[in-house]
Design a protein around this motif. Structure first.
Motif, short mmCIF file in Angstrom:
data_model
loop_
_atom_site.label_atom_id
_atom_site.label_comp_id
_atom_site.label_asym_id
_atom_site.label_seq_id
_atom_site.Cartn_x
_atom_site.Cartn_y
_atom_site.Cartn_z
N ILE A 114 -1.13 -14.90 28.33
CA ILE A 114 -1.31 -13.51 27.99
C ILE A 114 -0.45 -12.40 28.74
O ILE A 114 -0.02 -12.65 29.76
CB ILE A 114 -2.86 -13.46 28.60
N SER A 115 -0.24 -11.21 27.94
CA SER A 115 0.75 -10.36 28.65
C SER A 115 -0.24 -9.36 29.71
O SER A 115 -1.68 -9.40 29.46
CB SER A 115 1.22 -9.49 27.72
N SER A 116 0.11 -8.79 30.53
CA SER A 116 -0.72 -7.75 31.08
C SER A 116 -1.36 -6.71 30.43
O SER A 116 -2.37 -6.29 30.72
CB SER A 116 0.39 -7.26 32.09
N ARG A 117 -0.48 -6.46 29.28
CA ARG A 117 -1.02 -5.21 28.40
C ARG A 117 -2.22 -5.78 27.61
O ARG A 117 -3.26 -5.09 27.72
CB ARG A 117 0.00 -4.88 27.60
N GLU A 118 -2.24 -6.98 27.24
CA GLU A 118 -3.60 -7.76 26.53
C GLU A 118 -4.53 -7.81 27.61
O GLU A 118 -5.81 -7.32 27.26
CB GLU A 118 -3.08 -9.14 26.03
N ALA A 132 5.16 -1.93 32.49
CA ALA A 132 6.07 -2.10 33.70
C ALA A 132 6.08 -3.84 34.04
O ALA A 132 7.18 -4.22 34.33
CB ALA A 132 6.01 -1.27 34.63
N SER A 133 4.81 -3.97 34.22
CA SER A 133 4.67 -5.59 34.83
C SER A 133 5.19 -6.40 33.73
O SER A 133 5.93 -7.38 33.85
CB SER A 133 3.31 -5.79 35.05
N ASP A 134 5.14 -6.24 32.58
CA ASP A 134 5.35 -7.23 31.33
C ASP A 134 7.02 -7.18 31.14
O ASP A 134 7.43 -8.30 31.11
CB ASP A 134 4.79 -6.63 30.14
#
Lengths: 494, 95
Positions: A21-25, A57-59
């Protein structure tokens, strides 16, 4: 992935690292859950734009293989921690428009570790309260309800917003602060884990001050492991807080599963109070059995000055609060009354309009116990009793490694039930306040439910800077209790 | 010990907290409720006990006496209810 808001912090960390899973999701899922849970009033300020920016930014960092320990993990921040450019209110009218030009050290530590900010959580005004009902922004409603009842319950306080948000899946974990029980009591009432570290373990810089000799920051999480992860990121010496202690921050996760075999667990007889519900006593007794069967040694100990702790606290804390809150003068920041005659009038009216009833009461008590003629009888005597309370603990720790007690004298109560009588409200902290007076670490772990289906917590108290042992014993309780209850998401239908 | 209306007026003045006349009597009762409850500390023998002022057993740290954050008057003024240039504005204090 099913519902990402149900993940623990540790599970989310692993899922993000494994690119499942992405941080955005993940962040978007929490923002959606926050919107759905607005009836609980857990957040004062939501920061979705900043959250999505931080997640993006984290992704990017994850894609480049530059992940940090909390990379991309969305957290809630108690609205007592100053956040640069984001309104910080302390739950008070007097700071309703305050936008800090700087960031608290603890929150900066979390951003440096890669965490994402979802928003600022509700709290009792200036962290003064045990039910989150003194907030200028309205009470937080607990995600928990008694069986067959729609009555609104309190989440505890003062970190009621952080506890409710963590319990109801509105963040992975949250920051909180504890002056007399404000992390552990709401954690116990909402079925979450709350850790108040040793005084000096986390920097107090940039946290709106209540009682400076007692205040300490810590996490509210869903599991003991998550508390270990959060503390590691939050803690550390800080040149900006002269009371922060320069002791290495261990990897609290490392020893978590080593068990309690051979550990000496102290049971203080004074924590068995008259009038406490039998369910609390039964749970405590059951937990003693769990630890014993895992190989711990049970030691009966005595903390003879326990019964004086609350009264001591209600002199020391208001005294420090009246001094700390002198800075709110309507001149440099915060609320200013309109149409005042002169400077004194401006001070008096701005403060009267800006502070709520409980804060005003504590400022007056504090001013009185520090005033000429009363200082020795109240404040100095309280400081001496405080020394005796701390001495009780150091003697007890000669015979044991960690103490086991109930976390609170009862489960969550109804909104409005205890607001009429200040002393009845203060009694909520009877089991937690001793730990602040002695500056020790304390952990609240959910361990059972009442017959009405409400969570109850147990507390572990450790030696100064021995959070590792507290967490290890807490993990043993967590395993044995196998607490898996969750609030039904009634607010989604509301 | 208990407080009366005059004491409450006096401490409110010390705390710079305006208290309307009709709020004084209820505040007397609230404060006396709390003060009666903390009276229990009188029964503790504190003879020879040193007052505890800090739980951290370390000397206060000293830092170098240097400017660490200068030239941020603008940021400091950003939250002022009333300001002009780099000054906080208050009602006139000198006639």
């Amino acid at each position: 992935m099913s519902d990402p808001t149900e993940l623990t912090l540790a599970e989310a960390r692993d899922a993000v690292a494994a690119k499942k899973i992405s941080s955005r999701e993940l962040t978007s899922a929490f923002l959606k859950a926050m919107e759905a849970a607005r009836p609980l009033n857990a957040y004062i300020t939501e920061t979705p734009d900043r959250a999505l920016e931080m997640a993006a930014a984290s992704d990017e960092r994850i894609a480049k293989g530059q992940s940090r320990p909390l990379e991309g993990l969305p957290l809630a921040i108690k609205d007592l921690f100053c956040t640069k450019g984001v309104r910080t209110t302390a739950g008070s009218h007097i700071l309703h428009n305050f936008v800090p030009p700087y960031e608290s050290t603890v929150s900066q530590n979390l951003w440096n570790a890669g965490a994402v900010m979802l928003g600022k959580t509700n709290l009792d005004e200036f962290a003064m309260g045990s039910s989150n009902e003194t907030s200028f922004f309205g009470p937080v409603i607990s995600p928990w309800r008694s069986k067959n009842s729609n009555a609104k319950l309190v989440p505890g306080g003062s970190s009621g917003g952080s506890a409710a948000a963590t319990s109801a899946g509105m963040c992975l974990a949250s920051t909180a602060t504890d002056t007399g029980g404000s992390i552990r009591q709401p954690a116990a009432l909402t079925g979450t884990v709350g850790l108040k570290p040793t005084y000096g373990r986390c920097s107090r810089w940039g946290i709106v001050a209540f009682a400076s000799s007692l205040d300490q920051a810590g996490p509210i999480t869903r599991t003991v492991r998550d508390a270990a992860i959060m503390l590691k990121a939050m803690a550390g010496v800080d040149p900006k807080d002269s009371t922060s202690v320069d002791t290495a921050v261990p990897d609290y996760e490392a020893g978590l599963e080593t068990g309690v075999k051979g550990l000496r667990i102290g049971i203080p007889s004074e924590y068995r109070v008259d009038g406490a519900p039998l369910e609390i006593d039964d749970l405590w007794t059951r937990a003693v059995g769990w630890l014993k069967s895992q190989g711990a040694e049970i030691v009966d100990i005595s903390l003879p000055h326990t019964k004086y702790a609350l009264a001591t606290y209600y002199i020391v804390a208001p005294a420090e609060a009246s001094s700390n809150l002198a800075r709110y003068d309507g001149v440099r920041y915060g609320h200013r009354a309109a149409g005042t005659e002169d400077l004194i009038d401006l001070y008096e009216k701005s403060r009267a309009e800006g502070f709520g009833a409980e804060v005003r009461r504590r400022i007056l008590i504090g001013t009185y116990v520090l005033s000429a003629g009363y200082y020795d009888a109240y404040y100095l005597r309280a400081q001496k009793v405080r020394a005796l309370i701390a001495r009780d603990f150091s003697r007890a720790f000669q015979a044991c490694d960690v103490l086991l007690t109930p976390a609170t004298p009862g489960p969550a109560f109804g909104v409005g039930d205890k607001t009429a009588d200040p002393v009845a409200m203060y009694l909520n902290d009877v089991f937690t306040v001793t730990v602040n007076l002695a500056g020790l670490p304390g952990l609240s772990v959910p361990a059972g439910l009442t017959a009405a289906g409400l969570p109850l917590g147990l507390q572990l108290i450790g030696k100064a800077f021995d959070e590792a042992t507290v967490l290890r014993a807490g993990r043993a309780i967590e395993l044995a209790a196998n607490f898996s209850a969750k609030p039904t998401a009634w607010w989604r239908a509301a | 010990m208990s407080v009366d209306k005059d004491t409450v007026r006096r401490i409110a003045k010390l705390a710079r907290l305006a208290l309307e006349e009709d709020r004084i009597e209820p505040m007397v009762e609230e404060l006396n409720g709390i003060l009666a409850w903390v009276e229990q500390l009188k029964e503790v023998d504190v003879e020879g006990v040193a007052p505890m002022t800090s739980v951290v057993e370390q000397r206060l740290k000293m830092r170098d006496d240097i400017v660490t954050e200068g030239d941020n008057a603008k940021a400091l003024m950003a939250n002022a209810p009333q300001g002009q240039d780099h000054f906080f504005v208050v009602p006139k204090v000198v006639e």
